[in-house]
Design an enzyme around this catalytic site. Structure first.
Site, PDB file in Angstrom:
ATOM      1  N   GLY A  15      18.666 -15.467   5.951  1.00 16.34           N
ATOM      2  CA  GLY A  15      17.916 -16.480   5.204  1.00 16.34           C
ATOM      3  C   GLY A  15      18.448 -17.891   5.413  1.00 16.34           C
ATOM      4  O   GLY A  15      17.673 -18.828   5.659  1.00 16.34           O
ATOM      5  N   THR A  93      19.309  -5.088   2.809  1.00 17.67           N
ATOM      6  CA  THR A  93      18.718  -3.759   2.661  1.00 17.67           C
ATOM      7  C   THR A  93      19.734  -2.734   3.169  1.00 17.67           C
ATOM      8  O   THR A  93      19.593  -2.196   4.251  1.00 17.67           O
ATOM      9  CB  THR A  93      17.431  -3.636   3.501  1.00 17.67           C
ATOM     10  OG1 THR A  93      17.704  -4.117   4.833  1.00 17.67           O
ATOM     11  CG2 THR A  93      16.306  -4.433   2.920  1.00 17.67           C
ATOM     12  N   LEU A 164      17.447 -12.878  15.426  1.00 21.16           N
ATOM     13  CA  LEU A 164      18.640 -13.662  15.768  1.00 21.16           C
ATOM     14  C   LEU A 164      19.873 -12.770  15.785  1.00 21.16           C
ATOM     15  O   LEU A 164      19.961 -11.800  15.035  1.00 21.16           O
ATOM     16  CB  LEU A 164      18.831 -14.811  14.772  1.00 21.16           C
ATOM     17  CG  LEU A 164      19.234 -14.505  13.329  1.00 21.16           C
ATOM     18  CD1 LEU A 164      20.725 -14.276  13.169  1.00 21.16           C
ATOM     19  CD2 LEU A 164      18.810 -15.643  12.446  1.00 21.16           C
ATOM     20  N   LEU A 228      18.815  -1.747  21.733  1.00 20.49           N
ATOM     21  CA  LEU A 228      20.024  -2.531  22.051  1.00 20.49           C
ATOM     22  C   LEU A 228      21.279  -1.697  21.793  1.00 20.49           C
ATOM     23  O   LEU A 228      22.190  -1.641  22.629  1.00 20.49           O
ATOM     24  CB  LEU A 228      20.054  -3.816  21.211  1.00 20.49           C
ATOM     25  CG  LEU A 228      18.983  -4.850  21.580  1.00 20.49           C
ATOM     26  CD1 LEU A 228      18.923  -5.952  20.516  1.00 20.49           C
ATOM     27  CD2 LEU A 228      19.260  -5.451  22.952  1.00 20.49           C
ATOM     28  N   CYS A 277      23.372  -4.466  11.305  1.00 19.01           N
ATOM     29  CA  CYS A 277      22.034  -3.950  11.624  1.00 19.01           C
ATOM     30  C   CYS A 277      21.984  -2.665  12.424  1.00 19.01           C
ATOM     31  O   CYS A 277      21.215  -1.767  12.095  1.00 19.01           O
ATOM     32  CB  CYS A 277      21.248  -5.016  12.369  1.00 19.01           C
ATOM     33  SG  CYS A 277      20.832  -6.387  11.306  1.00 19.01           S
TER      34      CYS A 277
END
Ligand code: UDX
Ligand code: UDX
Length: 463
Positions: A15, A93, A164, A228, A277
């Site tokens: 954010g 999350t 990003l 990835l 992530c």
């Protein structure tokens, strides 16, 4: 529809930088980033922009350009929601730690709380944008909550995943490979998509802005991260094979990367991928596949995680076996704690798990990282619950000087690929450590020939 007022819930790694760039590129739009965490908001508002809570090259300058002109950081969530035409949800999350789907599914608690808060506060129509990575079909749940407010306010839900990478966030935001916007394929849905396209079109060429339906957009984000991570696990699997056969993994990477169908990126063998992530999103993908009884699909992707865990544990095991099968009471110096260079983020960093394994073997660890605080390092270890906070502080020391970290060490382990490690006076370090002097390079960044010439016993992943 022209957007005049944007609110973003969640002033985190996604954010904060994303809204800073949007504000810089849309000077006529008021952008307010809100967060429940008062300390974090205070840090974003610190009069010295070098103290903002997230370290990203180039970010402080962009914050300084726009802050208190059209970029604001606040904890007044209700006010910002009410004023906005467009609301980004950028809260975390995490993987669920309880109940059904524990350890795999994404915990959507914070997302749902945001939706309920928006529903409660909104008095005018809003476009709600999912920025957080979410399981496929979350938009449906959001819509269901928002559409039952009973106050006649209309909501459009868009999915606009963020691609990003940390450490290069500003660069990635300023010139993204693509921007993905998913929305409902109705008249109103298309209008909402266009409103967000217009925000990005201020600086992103139109051919790089893709619009899709919501589900494709949500699934594309999980798939991109899974691909990835899979590349890293694939090259890491080969690194172990290199070590036993005499091949050099960097040479193999280079050779295969020149095949234009494979490409050179994400082929660097390492002590294992980290970050907020990769693991979370793959686990989430695995969970979704299992939910639909697609067990082969689930097993296929789960293997990426299994390989990554293996890579971290075999790095630690190799240190122990090389140091004559015991590290008990021995000082091991860690260079690096962040999950990769140029960030102070440590989430899921391989260093945490390598440290934990070595602490189980009663090693004493001294950490130096140019950007990570001692407080963070202890928080990461405490979170594992492997031992008491007092023990973590007793057996792990954090120092601000790399030479001090290495002094009198039995071994040095490189966990993060910070550029500065390459520039150290390795002769000086050699003179200060216990002999034989071992270096375990988990990132293959140091000059093997130079270190060996000085006298180090140098081992690197995949060599
Ligand atoms: C992001 C994405 O949103 C996530 O989906 C992705 O998978 C990882 O990256 P990130 O920005 O890295 O998350 O998370 P974090 O730095 O933890 O920031 C989230 C912020 O949201 C925190 O500052 C937290 O205080 C705030 N928050 C959380 C709220 O303001 N309200 C809430 O209800 C929950
Ligand atoms: C990733 C995705 O790249 C980004 O698009 C998404 O939005 C968020 O997740 P991030 O986690 O910030 O970004 O970092 P990334 O550069 O992808 O690296 C992830 C991990 O993989 C790091 O620990 C890194 O060191 C490791 N890695 C990466 C390797 O070990 N070898 C490689 O060749 C590349």
């Amino acid at each position: 529809m022209t957007i005049k007022n944007i609110c973003c819930i969640g002033a985190g790694y996604v954010g904060g930088p994303t809204m800073t760039v949007i504000a810089n590129k849309n000077p006529d739009v008021k952008v307010t980033v809100v967060d429940l965490n008062q300390a974090r908001i205070d840090a974003w508002n610190d009069s010295d922009v070098n103290n903002i809570p997230i370290y990203e090259p180039g970010l402080s300058q962009l914050v300084e350009n726009a802050r208190n002109k059209n970029l604001f950081f606040s904890t007044d969530v209700d006010k910002a929601i009410d004023e906005a035409d467009m609301i980004f949800i950028s809260v975390n999350t995490p993987t669920k730690t309880y109940g059904k789907g524990r350890g795999m599914a994404a915990d959507l608690k914070y997302i749902e709380l945001c939706a309920r808060q928006i529903a409660r506060v909104a008095t005018s129509d809003k476009i709600v944008v999912e920025k957080s990575t979410l399981p496929v079909r979350t938009a449906q749940a959001l819509k269901a909550i928002l559409d039952h407010t009973g106050n006649g306010v209309k909501f459009q839900i868009l999915s606009n995943p963020e691609f990003l990478a940390e450490g290069t966030a500003v660069q990635d935001l300023l010139s993204p490979d693509r921007v993905l916007i998913g929305g409902e394929q109705s008249e109103e849905g298309k209008e909402a998509i266009q409103a967000l396209v217009d925000v990005y079109a201020r600086w992103v060429p139109l051919e790089r802005i893709l619009t899709t339906n919501v589900w494709s957009s949500e699934l594309s984000k999980l798939t991109a991260n899974a691909f990835l991570a899979q590349r890293v696990s694939s090259i890491n699997a080969i690194s172990e094979l290199c070590e036993v056969t005499g091949a050099d993994v960097d040479e193999v990477s280079r050779a295969i990367g020149m095949d234009s169908r494979i490409g050179p990126k994400f082929l660097k063998a390492s002590v294992g991928f980290g970050g907020s992530c990769f693991q979370k999103d793959i686990l989430n993908l695995v969970y979704i596949a299992k939910t639909y009884d697609l067990n082969e699909v689930a097993d296929y992707w789960e293997q990426v995680i299994i390989m990554n865990d293996h890579q971290k544990s075999r790095f630690a095991d190799n240190i122990v076996s090389t140091l004559y099968n015991t590290v008990s009471g021995k000082k091991i110096a860690f260079l690096g704690w962040a999950f990769k260079k140029d960030t102070n983020d440590t989430r899921e960093s391989a260093a945490i798990y390598v440290a934990d394994s070595l602490l189980h073997e009663q090693a004493e660890i001294t950490v130096y990282d140019p950007k990570v605080t001692a407080e963070q390092i202890y928080a990461d270890l405490d979170y594992l619950n492997s031992r008491s906070p007092e023990e973590n502080r007793k057996y792990v020391k954090v120092v601000n000087d790399p030479y001090e970290a290495c002094k009198s060490a039995h071994a040095i382990a490189v966990l993060t690929e910070w550029d500065e490690f390459k520039t150290y006076d390795w002769k000086k370090i050699y003179d200060s450590v216990i002999k034989p002097a071992f270096v375990f390079d988990g990132r293959s960044i140091l000059n093997a020939d130079q270190l060996s010439a000085i006298g180090f016993k140098y081992t690197a992943i995949g060599k």
